[in-house]
Scaffold this motif. Structure first.
Motif, mmCIF file in Angstrom:
data_model
loop_
_atom_site.group_PDB
_atom_site.id
_atom_site.type_symbol
_atom_site.label_atom_id
_atom_site.label_comp_id
_atom_site.label_asym_id
_atom_site.label_seq_id
_atom_site.Cartn_x
_atom_site.Cartn_y
_atom_site.Cartn_z
ATOM 1 N N LEU A 1 14.755 -11.855 -2.289
ATOM 2 C CA LEU A 1 13.679 -12.793 -1.952
ATOM 3 C C LEU A 1 12.672 -12.918 -3.095
ATOM 4 C CD1 LEU A 1 13.129 -11.850 1.799
ATOM 5 C CD2 LEU A 1 14.244 -13.873 0.881
ATOM 6 N N TYR B 1 8.900 -13.722 -2.021
ATOM 7 C CA TYR B 1 8.663 -14.000 -0.597
ATOM 8 C C TYR B 1 8.827 -12.797 0.318
ATOM 9 C CZ TYR B 1 8.573 -18.694 -2.245
ATOM 10 O OH TYR B 1 8.225 -19.813 -2.929
ATOM 11 N N THR C 1 6.277 -11.426 3.522
ATOM 12 C CA THR C 1 6.329 -11.839 4.928
ATOM 13 C C THR C 1 7.282 -10.978 5.749
ATOM 14 O OG1 THR C 1 8.092 -13.407 4.453
ATOM 15 C CG2 THR C 1 5.840 -14.250 4.345
#
Ligand SMILES: [Zn+2]
Length: 285
Positions: free
Chosen positions: A225, A243, A246
């Motif tokens: 990610l 990312y 999250t």
């Protein structure tokens, strides 16, 4: 602070541009950009052609054709490598956080590599490569990271069993295994259901094996990610964030629900670090 997945994302970005390119000019704009341990000023590299971009744990280094020197870089808290190409981008004024800037030429293409560092804990230095291990001499004490061919889980498990410290402190010890920092230590310990303050020597082989596979799994997922841009200090060579933030299970989630059992995540402090854990999934005894 960048850990293995973030540094590997940077390495992959650099690998797309640097091998085969020659350094035309290189200069620093901040006294802390070059570590005092550097064997030479960075302009020693002028005229050399980059051969490869390597990494062990959180250390990056460039090797050069027909030269035994390496340029080692550590991103510290907020170091960023950024690549700029095309006449317009290269002509823009340097960002105020630029600490080092280098001009590269690859065939007819020129590009600029900047090292930005807001907090100035990152550094670069010139070192020599150890012939036997192909690792720069000044980081020979850094243990292989879990993504390396040389990584030996049995050796690491033996070291952890002999350790006198808490398990979290032991997996942050870069001489036992490298690449793990505060974020991925907390995430892996949660996955393996181990309390960070458990003495490493009280864990059995199965728990330690599970912990090592959890470290690898969580860092692999983060790498897929693009890494964790939790504090907005990490971006890749194109200036893009990762990312994984999250998907964090415990880190930075104090008071939020455990993704496994619903209990509120707790933050505790020991050895001047914050640790995040689920008090129900990760029992001390
Ligand atoms: Zn839980």
């Amino acid at each position: 602070m960048p850990e293995l997945p973030e540094v590997e994302s940077v390495r992959r970005g650099l690998e797309e541009h640097l091998p085969g390119a020659r350094i035309l000019t290189i200069g620093t704009l901040h006294p802390r950009a070059v570590s005092q341990k550097s064997k030479a000023p960075l302009d020693l590299l002028q005229g050399l052609r980059c051969e490869s971009v390597k990494r062990r744990g959180k250390y990056l280094w460039l090797t050069f054709e027909r030269d035994e020197h390496a340029l080692i870089a550590h991103l510290g808290m907020s170091g960023q490598f950024r690549v700029f190409q095309g006449r317009k981008a290269m002509k823009e004024e340097l960002h105020p956080h630029v600490r080092m800037t280098a001009l590269f030429k690859d065939g007819r293409k020129e590009f600029r590599l900047d090292f930005l560092d807001q907090r100035t804990f990152g550094w670069m230095r010139i070192d020599e490569i150890d012939e036997e291990s192909s690792v720069p001499k000044s980081i020979l004490h850094v243990a292989p990271d879990p993504f390396e061919d040389h990584f030996d889980p049995h050796r690491v498990i033996e070291r952890l069993k002999r350790s006198k410290s808490e398990i979290k402190r032991a997996i942050l010890d870069q001489t036992i295994l490298s690449g793990v920092g505060n974020i991925y230590a907390d995430e892996a310990l949660w996955r393996a259901k181990i309390h960070p303050e458990r003495k490493a020597s009280t864990l059995n082989d199965a728990q330690l094996r599970l912990l090592l596979s959890s470290i690898r799994a969580v860092m692999k997922r983060a790498l897929d990610l693009g890494g964790t841009s939790f504090d907005h200090l990490y971006v890749n060579v194109n200036g893009e964030s990762g990312y994984f933030a999250t998907r964090l299970a415990v880190y930075g989630r104090e008071g939020e629900r455990c993704r496994r059992c619903g209990t509120a995540i707790r933050r505790i402090t020991f050895t001047n670090r914050s640790s995040h854990l689920c008090p129900r999934c990760q029992r001390l005894r």
